[in-house]
Motif scaffolding. Structure first.
Motif, mmCIF file in Angstrom:
data_model
loop_
_atom_site.group_PDB
_atom_site.id
_atom_site.type_symbol
_atom_site.label_atom_id
_atom_site.label_comp_id
_atom_site.label_asym_id
_atom_site.label_seq_id
_atom_site.Cartn_x
_atom_site.Cartn_y
_atom_site.Cartn_z
ATOM 1 N N ASP A 51 8.578 -17.428 -1.244
ATOM 2 C CA ASP A 51 7.854 -18.528 -0.620
ATOM 3 C C ASP A 51 6.429 -18.103 -0.277
ATOM 4 O O ASP A 51 5.506 -18.885 -0.365
ATOM 5 C CB ASP A 51 8.556 -18.971 0.669
ATOM 6 N N VAL A 52 6.299 -16.828 0.161
ATOM 7 C CA VAL A 52 5.001 -16.290 0.563
ATOM 8 C C VAL A 52 4.692 -15.079 -0.308
ATOM 9 O O VAL A 52 5.515 -14.171 -0.421
ATOM 10 C CB VAL A 52 4.994 -15.876 2.051
ATOM 11 N N THR A 53 3.537 -15.078 -0.932
ATOM 12 C CA THR A 53 3.079 -13.922 -1.682
ATOM 13 C C THR A 53 2.032 -13.192 -0.851
ATOM 14 O O THR A 53 1.007 -13.776 -0.499
ATOM 15 C CB THR A 53 2.475 -14.325 -3.037
ATOM 16 N N VAL A 54 2.316 -11.947 -0.513
ATOM 17 C CA VAL A 54 1.379 -11.128 0.248
ATOM 18 C C VAL A 54 0.519 -10.374 -0.751
ATOM 19 O O VAL A 54 1.007 -9.548 -1.509
ATOM 20 C CB VAL A 54 2.115 -10.165 1.186
ATOM 21 N N LEU A 55 -0.762 -10.677 -0.748
ATOM 22 C CA LEU A 55 -1.682 -10.137 -1.740
ATOM 23 C C LEU A 55 -2.338 -8.847 -1.251
ATOM 24 O O LEU A 55 -2.502 -8.641 -0.044
ATOM 25 C CB LEU A 55 -2.776 -11.166 -2.061
ATOM 26 N N PRO A 56 -2.744 -7.974 -2.188
ATOM 27 C CA PRO A 56 -3.453 -6.745 -1.808
ATOM 28 C C PRO A 56 -4.788 -7.013 -1.136
ATOM 29 O O PRO A 56 -5.285 -6.189 -0.396
ATOM 30 C CB PRO A 56 -3.645 -6.015 -3.136
ATOM 31 N N GLY A 57 -5.387 -8.165 -1.417
ATOM 32 C CA GLY A 57 -6.658 -8.530 -0.796
ATOM 33 C C GLY A 57 -6.544 -9.903 -0.181
ATOM 34 O O GLY A 57 -5.477 -10.505 -0.128
ATOM 35 N N SER A 58 -7.642 -10.423 0.313
ATOM 36 C CA SER A 58 -7.629 -11.739 0.929
ATOM 37 C C SER A 58 -7.397 -12.811 -0.120
ATOM 38 O O SER A 58 -7.918 -12.727 -1.228
ATOM 39 C CB SER A 58 -8.958 -12.007 1.647
ATOM 40 N N PRO A 59 -6.614 -13.863 0.197
ATOM 41 C CA PRO A 59 -6.439 -14.964 -0.746
ATOM 42 C C PRO A 59 -7.757 -15.658 -1.036
ATOM 43 O O PRO A 59 -8.745 -15.512 -0.304
ATOM 44 C CB PRO A 59 -5.466 -15.902 -0.009
ATOM 45 N N TRP A 65 -3.336 -19.473 2.807
ATOM 46 C CA TRP A 65 -3.445 -20.857 2.332
ATOM 47 C C TRP A 65 -2.251 -21.196 1.455
ATOM 48 O O TRP A 65 -1.551 -20.312 0.953
ATOM 49 C CB TRP A 65 -4.754 -21.118 1.587
ATOM 50 N N THR A 66 -2.011 -22.495 1.308
ATOM 51 C CA THR A 66 -0.868 -22.999 0.561
ATOM 52 C C THR A 66 -1.339 -23.774 -0.658
ATOM 53 O O THR A 66 -2.210 -24.646 -0.541
ATOM 54 C CB THR A 66 -0.003 -23.923 1.440
ATOM 55 N N GLN A 67 -0.771 -23.442 -1.811
ATOM 56 C CA GLN A 67 -1.046 -24.225 -3.018
ATOM 57 C C GLN A 67 -0.075 -25.394 -3.058
ATOM 58 O O GLN A 67 1.136 -25.218 -3.097
ATOM 59 C CB GLN A 67 -0.891 -23.374 -4.272
ATOM 60 N N GLN A 68 -0.625 -26.611 -3.018
ATOM 61 C CA GLN A 68 0.168 -27.829 -3.104
ATOM 62 C C GLN A 68 -0.298 -28.638 -4.304
ATOM 63 O O GLN A 68 -1.467 -29.012 -4.387
ATOM 64 C CB GLN A 68 0.010 -28.673 -1.833
ATOM 65 N N SER A 69 0.608 -28.918 -5.221
ATOM 66 C CA SER A 69 0.233 -29.672 -6.411
ATOM 67 C C SER A 69 1.014 -30.967 -6.559
ATOM 68 O O SER A 69 0.774 -31.731 -7.494
ATOM 69 C CB SER A 69 0.448 -28.810 -7.664
ATOM 70 N N LEU A 70 1.954 -31.243 -5.620
ATOM 71 C CA LEU A 70 2.779 -32.439 -5.702
ATOM 72 C C LEU A 70 2.439 -33.387 -4.555
ATOM 73 O O LEU A 70 1.577 -33.108 -3.742
ATOM 74 C CB LEU A 70 4.260 -32.063 -5.691
ATOM 75 N N ASP A 77 3.822 -25.129 -3.735
ATOM 76 C CA ASP A 77 4.109 -24.157 -4.786
ATOM 77 C C ASP A 77 4.270 -22.747 -4.230
ATOM 78 O O ASP A 77 5.176 -22.016 -4.632
ATOM 79 C CB ASP A 77 2.978 -24.156 -5.830
ATOM 80 N N GLN A 78 3.399 -22.350 -3.306
ATOM 81 C CA GLN A 78 3.401 -20.986 -2.797
ATOM 82 C C GLN A 78 2.435 -20.866 -1.624
ATOM 83 O O GLN A 78 1.443 -21.574 -1.550
ATOM 84 C CB GLN A 78 2.978 -19.995 -3.894
ATOM 85 N N ILE A 79 2.773 -19.978 -0.681
ATOM 86 C CA ILE A 79 1.864 -19.606 0.396
ATOM 87 C C ILE A 79 1.298 -18.237 0.058
ATOM 88 O O ILE A 79 2.051 -17.323 -0.311
ATOM 89 C CB ILE A 79 2.589 -19.548 1.754
ATOM 90 N N TYR A 80 -0.024 -18.077 0.170
ATOM 91 C CA TYR A 80 -0.687 -16.806 -0.120
ATOM 92 C C TYR A 80 -1.267 -16.230 1.173
ATOM 93 O O TYR A 80 -1.918 -16.936 1.940
ATOM 94 C CB TYR A 80 -1.800 -16.998 -1.152
ATOM 95 N N LEU A 81 -1.009 -14.936 1.383
ATOM 96 C CA LEU A 81 -1.435 -14.263 2.603
ATOM 97 C C LEU A 81 -1.992 -12.896 2.248
ATOM 98 O O LEU A 81 -1.397 -12.158 1.460
ATOM 99 C CB LEU A 81 -0.241 -14.119 3.558
#
Length: 697
Positions: A51-59, A65-70, A77-81
């Motif tokens: 549900d949440v993708t923790v990225l090596p750097g800032s999103p 932030w949340t990607q919403q396409s519907l 679609d996914q939460i990026y942190l």
């Protein structure tokens, strides 16, 4: 992380009037991390998605932030942190996480304006008060702090704009200390030009339905897991409907190549034959790893493709699909009990299916067992419906490969080439490991006899791609391939012409070439004239590192409700960064019964943020509606091509990365590749073919 999730759980619990909290969180660690990196035991994952993708750097859009396409009420679609936010131990992170979780889980949207946005402005003119007003939602008046009067030193800060005693709204000022509620019908501002109002028909965010039980402990339990192993059980219909010219021999050949050369070591495989009376367990689940040979020297990979009969049975009755699915599910559950959990996948290959109460019941059991189903409609659809329901209900993947005839006895090579690529794509979708482990297709070309004695083409090798790589030429005739020669020329003008016939039995000829030099590669093919069969070229390359971003794309389709038009969505990303300004075109074809393409049109998908259906501008999700009302019910083929739009495509500047940290977080709860140049913007091509059974709506 524990403190952040605990605080977020308590915040959600309060905001939803004690009706919901975060019960548990599963952290999916990268396969490269040692188990000692966490203080508790690391378990094997069962195919969970994050549900949440923790990225090596800032999103790309801030710290989270949340990607919403519907649409409204549809999941995100996914939460990026960014992982730096976890290290900072920012007290407001838990509040921001719940705001994003509400968007992701409940399909609501922000209640604030954006700088220089004509659709969702930071201020608007209120006809009732006859003055400018801040775009937002709160139970107490919102101060504009000079924003609406365009004061030169005015700063847009929602935390300082809400009243110190305001309790709402989380979707406007989640980080404000006093804010702990969503806006409801009592304080919701229906006139504010917010994104939520626009997409959700001006309804409030808070849903007042339902009553929660008394809950006293809202601390989430954290479990650490790794995706270590994928188990496949193939369910293949064993009836006469599977035999159309060379369709069965193509299937046997493609499965043989898949088992020997494509399937990763961290996999297991089994097979069930869907006969007309009862299923046959053709092969018990066995590991794919090297060295697992029996006393006769047969490897488990050999046993897999050898379990498929030389010809299907003569039965004219449909195979018992629900019986076979039950048998496959039983095999997977037994294996999990004796050998531990894994990502469990059933691959169904059949010419469509009959939907029955038994099948629906089996689907429910599959979902309970967390078993996903990948479906391949092949070699035709001779049943009332396609297999797509199995994939949709279990979170799997759906494919269709039609047998294409050359004459009454011969099948076109196109059928084998498509089937080969579909089986490989199943691996990429369900692989338990880093996507960078697997080769990606960076170029393909169909070569037909058009009178030319020489065919020249080129492809780009991006700086992020390299070995293992392979240049493959597909030919129908393996005894006497109708080709004089193939040459591959590197960017530094080194020529590779040495042929390798290791894969000739699989209709594949490769070149002994070191495909690692960045830049434009050129190839020259010299076919013999008069060949009725097509040839195919395919170039595969592998990401150089799991920490170097590459261009990927994902095509998906969705309906917000059964009676609404189909939404076509193409995610185009460079790593996690969206690619903007690309040209995404879909060719839509409705074949006739006799195989001709009577209806064909081309449409362009857009990333404009118009709201219907494209929710957010610049998120790399290109969308468009499609309705079958013009051409009527039937099977539709969608072919998607992504290009650089005349060298105008670009992406945002990526922030600095720390290669040591990257993991996914699953709180409760999905590619084909394309070609890209060495720099951004650059030229890249993405092609995916999907067949959908549409009703006239």
């Amino acid at each position: 992380m524990q403190a952040t999730l605990t605080s977020a759980s308590q915040y959600l619990f309060s905001a939803l009037d004690s009706r919901a909290f975060l019960r548990s969180a599963t952290v999916l660690l990268p396969p490269s991390w040692p188990d000692s990196c966490v203080s508790t035991a690391v378990l094997s994952a069962s195919g969970e998605s994050s549900d949440v993708t923790v990225l090596p750097g800032s999103p790309a859009r801030g710290k989270i932030w949340t990607q919403q396409s519907l649409g409204c009420g549809q999941p995100g679609d996914q939460i990026y942190l960014g992982y730096e936010e976890l290290i900072k131990k920012d007290a407001t992170l838990a509040r921001s996480l719940i705001k994003e979780f509400a968007m992701y889980r409940y399909g609501v949207f922000e209640e604030q304006g954006y700088y220089n946005d004509p659709i969702y402005p930071m201020c608007f003119y209120d006809d009732q008060t006859k003055q400018a007003k801040v775009t937002g939602c709160s139970d107490l008046p919102i101060r504009d702090n000079g924003i609406c009067s365009a004061q030169p030193n005015a700063v847009y800060n929602t935390t300082k704009m809400v009243d110190e005693n305001a309790r709402s709204s989380i979707m406007f000022a989640a980080e404000a200390p006093s804010v702990s509620m969503f806006c409801d019908e009592g304080n919701h501002d229906r006139l504010a030009p917010t994104k939520h109002n626009s997409i959700c028909q001006r309804r409030s965010v808070l849903d007042n339905n339902g009553n929660g039980n008394q809950i006293t402990d809202t601390t989430p339990r954290i479990v650490y897991k790794k995706q270590n192993l994928t188990r496949y059980v193939f369910v293949i219909e064993n009836t006469k409907d599977m035999m159309q010219r060379e369709s069965w021999s193509y299937l046997r050949l493609a499965l043989r190549q898949w088992a020997i050369y494509s399937l990763p070591e961290n996999s297991e495989m089994g097979m069930v034959l869907a006969d007309s009376v009862e299923p046959t367990r053709a092969l018990h689940i066995v590991p794919a790893r090297s060295g697992s040979n029996d006393r006769f020297g047969n490897s488990n990979r050999d046993k897999f493709y050898s379990a498929l009969p030389y010809t299907p049975s003569e039965s004219m009755q449909p195979g018992c699909l629900h019986c076979s699915l039950k048998e496959a599910m039983k095999m997977l559950n037994e294996r999990s009990r004796t050998h531990g959990p894994a990502s469990s996948v059933i691959v169904v290959i059949a010419p469509g299916m009959n939907v029955s109460d038994d099948l629906i019941s089996t689907l429910k059991d599959l979902k309970k067992s967390k078993i996903r189903v990948a479906t391949v409609n092949y070699p035709d659809i001779v049943r009332p419906t396609t297999l797509s329901l199995l994939a949709q209900e279990t979170g799997g993947a759906d494919y269709t490969v039609f047998e294409q005839k050359l004459n009454v006895e011969t099948t076109l090579l196109s059928t084998y080439f498509e089937l080969h690529n579909v089986l490989y794509d199943i691996i990429t979708k369900f692989y338990s490991g880093s996507p960078s482990d697997l080769p990606m297709e960076i170029h393909r070309r169909e070569i037909n006899d058009d009178g030319r004695t020489s065919v020249t083409g080129s492809f780009m090798l991006d700086q992020s791609m390299g070995e293992p790589a392979q240049f493959t030429f597909y030919t129908y005739n393996v005894i006497t391939p109708l080709i004089k020669g193939v040459r591959l020329i590197s960017p530094s003008h080194q020529t590779f012409a040495s042929r390798n016939d290791k894969f000739i039995d699989f209709k594949m000829i490769t070149l002994n070439a070191n495909i690692s030099e960045t830049g434009t590669w050129t190839y020259i093919v010299e076919p013999y004239p008069g060949n009725p069969q097509p040839h195919f070229l395919q170039v595969m390359a592998t990401p150089r590192s799991p920490f170097v971003p590459v261009v990927r794309a994902n095509l998906r389709m969705h309906r917000n409700s059964p009676m609404e038009p189909l939404i076509l969505l193409a995610d185009v990303k460079y790593g996690e960064l969206p690619i903007l300004g690309a040209k995404v075109e879909v060719t839509i074809t409705k074949p006739e019964i006799n195989g001709s393409a009577a209806h064909k049109t081309k449409v362009e998908l857009l990333d404009t943020g118009a709201g219907d259906p494209d929710i957010t501008k610049g998120d790399g999700v290109y969308t468009r509606y499609f309705s079958a009302s013009e051409w009527g019910p039937g099977l539709y083929t969608f072919e998607v091509v992504v290009t650089d739009n005349g060298n105008t495509a670009y992406t945002w500047t990526e922030s600095s990365r720390n290669s040591a940290v990257s993991y996914n977080l699953q709180m409760t709860y999905s590619s084909f590749s394309f070609q890209k140049a060495a720099s951004m913007p650059g030229r890249y091509i993405f092609l995916k073919k999907t067949v959908v059974d549409l009703q006239s709506r």
